[in-house]
Scaffold this motif. Structure first.
Motif, mmCIF file in Angstrom:
data_model
loop_
_atom_site.group_PDB
_atom_site.id
_atom_site.type_symbol
_atom_site.label_atom_id
_atom_site.label_comp_id
_atom_site.label_asym_id
_atom_site.label_seq_id
_atom_site.Cartn_x
_atom_site.Cartn_y
_atom_site.Cartn_z
ATOM 1 N N ASP A 146 0.805 -1.209 0.000
ATOM 2 C CA ASP A 146 0.000 0.000 0.000
ATOM 3 C C ASP A 146 0.848 1.273 0.000
ATOM 4 O OD1 ASP A 146 -2.450 1.100 -0.291
ATOM 5 O OD2 ASP A 146 -2.811 1.335 1.867
ATOM 6 N N ILE A 147 1.944 1.240 -0.789
ATOM 7 C CA ILE A 147 2.775 2.447 -0.905
ATOM 8 C C ILE A 147 2.558 3.028 -2.281
ATOM 9 C CG2 ILE A 147 5.121 3.380 -0.838
ATOM 10 C CD1 ILE A 147 5.877 0.848 0.822
ATOM 11 N N LYS A 148 2.185 4.284 -2.341
ATOM 12 C CA LYS A 148 1.986 4.935 -3.640
ATOM 13 C C LYS A 148 3.145 5.861 -3.942
ATOM 14 C CE LYS A 148 -1.610 6.157 -5.831
ATOM 15 N NZ LYS A 148 -1.661 5.112 -6.864
ATOM 16 N N ILE A 149 3.781 5.628 -5.079
ATOM 17 C CA ILE A 149 4.881 6.512 -5.485
ATOM 18 C C ILE A 149 4.501 7.257 -6.753
ATOM 19 C CG2 ILE A 149 7.247 6.556 -6.364
ATOM 20 C CD1 ILE A 149 7.958 4.446 -4.321
ATOM 21 N N ILE A 150 4.113 6.483 -7.767
ATOM 22 C CA ILE A 150 3.717 7.104 -9.025
ATOM 23 C C ILE A 150 2.303 7.664 -8.881
ATOM 24 C CG2 ILE A 150 3.303 6.661 -11.494
ATOM 25 C CD1 ILE A 150 6.263 6.617 -10.548
ATOM 26 N N PHE A 151 2.072 8.810 -9.528
ATOM 27 C CA PHE A 151 0.824 9.565 -9.413
ATOM 28 C C PHE A 151 0.600 9.995 -7.971
ATOM 29 C CE2 PHE A 151 -0.491 6.536 -12.994
ATOM 30 C CZ PHE A 151 0.181 7.319 -13.910
ATOM 31 N N ALA A 152 1.691 10.225 -7.269
ATOM 32 C CA ALA A 152 1.602 10.696 -5.882
ATOM 33 C C ALA A 152 2.813 11.587 -5.595
ATOM 34 C CB ALA A 152 1.588 9.511 -4.923
ATOM 35 N N VAL A 153 2.786 12.193 -4.431
ATOM 36 C CA VAL A 153 3.853 13.145 -4.083
ATOM 37 C C VAL A 153 5.260 12.504 -4.088
ATOM 38 C CG1 VAL A 153 4.679 14.703 -2.277
ATOM 39 C CG2 VAL A 153 2.253 14.644 -2.863
ATOM 40 N N PRO A 154 5.435 11.285 -3.547
ATOM 41 C CA PRO A 154 6.799 10.713 -3.552
ATOM 42 C C PRO A 154 7.396 10.613 -4.951
ATOM 43 C CG PRO A 154 5.385 9.445 -2.112
ATOM 44 C CD PRO A 154 4.487 10.425 -2.808
ATOM 45 N N GLY A 155 6.578 10.301 -5.949
ATOM 46 C CA GLY A 155 7.057 10.212 -7.325
ATOM 47 C C GLY A 155 7.565 11.552 -7.814
ATOM 48 N N ILE A 156 6.813 12.604 -7.477
ATOM 49 C CA ILE A 156 7.218 13.953 -7.891
ATOM 50 C C ILE A 156 8.566 14.311 -7.256
ATOM 51 C CG2 ILE A 156 6.598 16.394 -7.670
ATOM 52 C CD1 ILE A 156 3.662 15.485 -7.912
ATOM 53 N N MET A 157 8.676 13.961 -5.968
ATOM 54 C CA MET A 157 9.933 14.240 -5.249
ATOM 55 C C MET A 157 11.102 13.488 -5.901
ATOM 56 S SD MET A 157 9.276 15.773 -2.070
ATOM 57 C CE MET A 157 7.800 16.367 -1.316
ATOM 58 N N LEU A 158 10.869 12.202 -6.183
ATOM 59 C CA LEU A 158 11.938 11.381 -6.776
ATOM 60 C C LEU A 158 12.380 11.936 -8.124
ATOM 61 C CD1 LEU A 158 10.931 7.675 -6.016
ATOM 62 C CD2 LEU A 158 12.964 8.893 -5.238
ATOM 63 N N ALA A 159 11.375 12.277 -8.964
ATOM 64 C CA ALA A 159 11.698 12.789 -10.297
ATOM 65 C C ALA A 159 12.475 14.100 -10.181
ATOM 66 C CB ALA A 159 10.422 12.985 -11.104
ATOM 67 N N THR A 160 12.039 14.969 -9.273
ATOM 68 C CA THR A 160 12.722 16.256 -9.115
ATOM 69 C C THR A 160 14.137 16.051 -8.568
ATOM 70 O OG1 THR A 160 10.556 17.185 -8.601
ATOM 71 C CG2 THR A 160 12.467 18.568 -8.167
ATOM 72 N N LEU A 161 14.235 15.119 -7.639
ATOM 73 C CA LEU A 161 15.542 14.803 -7.057
ATOM 74 C C LEU A 161 16.521 14.382 -8.155
ATOM 75 C CD1 LEU A 161 16.276 14.845 -4.048
ATOM 76 C CD2 LEU A 161 15.972 12.384 -4.001
ATOM 77 N N PHE A 162 16.023 13.517 -9.047
ATOM 78 C CA PHE A 162 16.874 13.018 -10.127
ATOM 79 C C PHE A 162 17.281 14.147 -11.071
ATOM 80 C CE2 PHE A 162 17.297 11.406 -14.468
ATOM 81 C CZ PHE A 162 18.301 10.471 -14.300
ATOM 82 N N ILE A 163 16.295 14.954 -11.459
ATOM 83 C CA ILE A 163 16.564 16.023 -12.429
ATOM 84 C C ILE A 163 17.560 17.048 -11.869
ATOM 85 C CG2 ILE A 163 15.496 18.012 -13.593
ATOM 86 C CD1 ILE A 163 14.871 15.394 -14.939
ATOM 87 N N THR A 164 17.479 17.339 -10.571
ATOM 88 C CA THR A 164 18.272 18.455 -10.036
ATOM 89 C C THR A 164 19.564 18.028 -9.351
ATOM 90 O OG1 THR A 164 17.023 18.412 -7.978
ATOM 91 C CG2 THR A 164 16.243 19.905 -9.684
#
Lengths: 286, 348
Positions: A146-164
């Motif tokens: 029951d962990i949501k990453i994609i289509f949720a805030v953690p996914g956004i954080m991960l993607a931003t972390l990677f990009i920056t």
């Protein structure tokens, strides 16, 4: 022989001619550059502000105060707040490791640090979907727990972390390479601990470059669109960051809402530019 | 504090920088680690300091094994080649750094620190610069501040990496004498690295000659100069003429009055320029060389001679003699001269 005696009258016009040409070329080049900047940078910025206030201040502030816009601003700030400190820490560690130690795979690490710059942000987002999405590698395991990453805030954080993540490291590595480690070695030989050496010797020497990197990292974290767009799912009021909110509003013909959001991002960009100049000036001074 | 290095080895990849170094330095000496670049001298200094780890061997300071001690706990003072002053701190703060980072229990109070820093700055004669930043100082001043900073923590061993390497020739000369007298005053065991044999001879009480990661010879400067242990040391310390018995020099050498024993076959004779006497030749047969040119070195004249030998023409021999003596000989370029070699060292 005649030419020898007439050196001055002969030479003067050619010199003037040369200078004349230079002036002409200089004006043309300057005009091209200024025109380009006006057309592609200043004009869009003016339009953003014009459109945002097209229906007056009231509509503008109402557009920004509506819950979805507020949520988007909040999420953007939260994302920056989470990713910038982490990437500052990572940047420091990476720069330290690369410039102070010799280890196997060092040049590979240097190349990998640049990876987010060379990969399209959309691809980066897609990688996270492939890893953590419902059909992804870790998808079944995540949904089981029951962990949501994609289509949720953690996914956004991960993607931003990677990009920056390259920004801070990229600023520090050349500087620390040029500085060398002699001052740090001197501090250690004088009895300072590693921790004191870092705080009292290394950090004061790299602080302007570090702040510069943090600033660029922050600007990108708040403005990132591509990668975040892929992992966000565009859920209004939930997973829309400010750049995504601008897109969604525009697609729904809410022009004032779109441009109001854009004006905040533009304002952020201008503040970043001013701070960037200040930091560059400070760096030059030291 | 005495220093004992036992069996120190260090490799960088396949390159052997130090090869089983054994070295003992008694307390209070001022030692020069002398050698050509790449001979491992700086690496050895950094291993003593703890800035580098040896692959093998132990470092003992005052009989205590410090091999596994971190650089900050070895009680050494290190002066870097490019001084490594903290560029964001004033001269005062630079010198005070070592005292301020001490743990609370042993840290002196701020007034005590100020007193000590000013005393040290006076010792290096730069107290008037205490509020300047490093980039406002000249090279010689930086060097002395770096030394004051290293001395602030009262190190039992002072290590200096090419201390005069980055300085102008005239400043270098002054600082050499100054370092020597400072060492006399403080009497702290000191090691400095240099590639300049003149500097080593002038400043050090003991010279250690290194080459290819090995110690070639250790001794007082005069010992090393007068009794070089091998051909490398003989060539590296001071000028020397090398005559090879295999290269048809034998006959020519005999005419200069040099004794050549039978067991010296296959060896080379190393002759210092000042061990060659020159006389105007009385006739062509007794002439061993032709005067080609000379240079004024101040008190000495360096004379370039061309060997007058059919087997080995055009070989240059250098001789040196005091200015006055040279004037009395009244020699001119192209004169035929006879040589007397007073002394030679024989090596394989």
């Amino acid at each position: 022989m005649n030419a020898m005696t007439n050196v001055h009258p002969v030479k003067a016009p050619t010199l003037q001619q040369a200078l004349h040409d230079t002036v002409w070329v200089r004006w043309l080049l300057t005009a091209v550059a200024v025109g380009f900047i006006a057309l592609f940078l200043c004009l869009p910025l003016a339009i953003v502000i014009f459109e945002a206030f097209a229906k007056g201040w009231e509509t503008y502030s109402a557009a920004l105060l509506q819950p979805d816009a507020q949520a988007a601003i909040g999420l953007t700030l939260l994302t920056a707040l989470a990713t910038v400190p982490l990437n500052t820490l990572f940047g420091l560690c990476a720069a330290w490791a690369v410039t102070r130690f010799e280890f196997f795979g060092k040049s590979l690490l240097m190349t990998l640090i640049d990876l987010p710059f060379s990969v399209s942000p959309v691809i980066s987002g897609l990688i996270f979907v492939l890893m953590f999405g419902a059909q992804g590698w870790f998808g079944p395991w995540l949904s089981e727990h029951d962990i949501k990453i994609i289509f949720a805030v953690p996914g956004i954080m991960l993607a931003t972390l990677f990009i920056t993540f390259p920004f801070v490291a990229r600023e520090l590595i050349p500087l620390m390479q040029e500085m060398g480690s002699e001052e740090e070695e001197a501090a250690l030989s004088l009895g300072a601990s590693g921790w004191k050496t870092f705080w009292q010797i290394t950090l004061p020497n790299i602080k302007w470059a570090l702040l510069y990197g943090v600033l660029l990292c922050n600007a990108r974290a708040m403005g990132e669109f591509g990668a975040v767009s892929v992992v966000s799912g565009h859920i209004r009021g939930m997973t829309n960051t400010l750049p995504l909110h601008v897109e969604v509003s525009y697609n729904e013909y809410d022009f004032v809402g779109a441009f109001a959001g854009a004006s905040i991002l533009a304002g952020l960009a201008i503040i970043t530019l001013i701070l960037k100049s200040v930091l560059e000036w400070q760096q030059g001074k030291h | 504090m005495s220093i004992l290095l036992s069996n120190i080895s260090k490799n960088f990849g396949k390159f052997s920088a130090l090869d089983h170094i054994n070295l003992e330095i008694p307390e209070g000496e001022l030692v020069a680690l002398l050698g050509p670049s790449g001979c491992g001298k700086t690496t050895l200094l950094r291993i003593i300091a703890g800035l580098e780890q040896a692959d093998e061997g132990r470092v003992l300071l005052s009989g205590e094994d410090k091999t596994d001690h971190h650089v900050s706990r070895r009680g050494i003072g290190f002066v870097f080649q490019h001084y490594a002053l903290f560029r964001h701190m004033t001269v005062f703060d630079n010198v005070a750094f070592g005292l301020r980072v001490k743990p609370k229990k042993t840290r002196p109070s701020e007034p005590e620190i100020a007193g000590k820093v000013h005393a040290l700055l006076e010792l290096v004669q730069l107290d008037w610069l205490h509020d300047r930043f490093p980039d406002q100082l000249s090279g010689g001043q930086r060097q002395r501040i770096a030394l004051a900073r290293a001395l602030a923590v009262e190190p039992s061993v002072l290590l200096l990496d090419e201390p005069f390497g980055a300085l102008d020739a005239s400043v270098r000369k002054d600082l050499r004498q100054w370092l020597r007298s400072l060492h006399h005053e403080l009497n702290v065991t000191s090691i400095f690295v240099t590639h300049d044999q003149e500097e080593a001879m002038e400043v050090a009480s003991q010279v250690v000659v290194l080459n290819h990661g090995r110690i070639e010879q250790q001794g007082a400067p005069s010992d090393i100069y007068d009794h070089p242990a091998n051909a490398f040391v003989s060539k590296f310390i001071g000028q020397t003429n090398v005559f090879s018995l295999e290269h048809h020099d034998t006959q020519w050498l005999q005419t200069t009055g040099l004794q050549i024993a039978d067991d010296r076959q296959g060896k080379t004779a190393h002759v210092r320029p000042h061990d060659i006497d020159i006389q105007k030749a009385s006739d062509d047969d007794s002439a061993q060389a032709i005067l080609k040119d000379w240079q004024h070195l101040g008190a000495l004249i360096r004379i370039e001679l061309v060997k007058n030998s059919p087997d080995h023409p055009n070989a240059t021999v250098y001789a040196e003699m005091p200015n006055e003596q040279f004037k009395q000989l009244q020699l001119h370029k192209g004169d035929k001269v006879s040589l007397r070699i007073r002394n030679a060292h024989w090596f394989h």
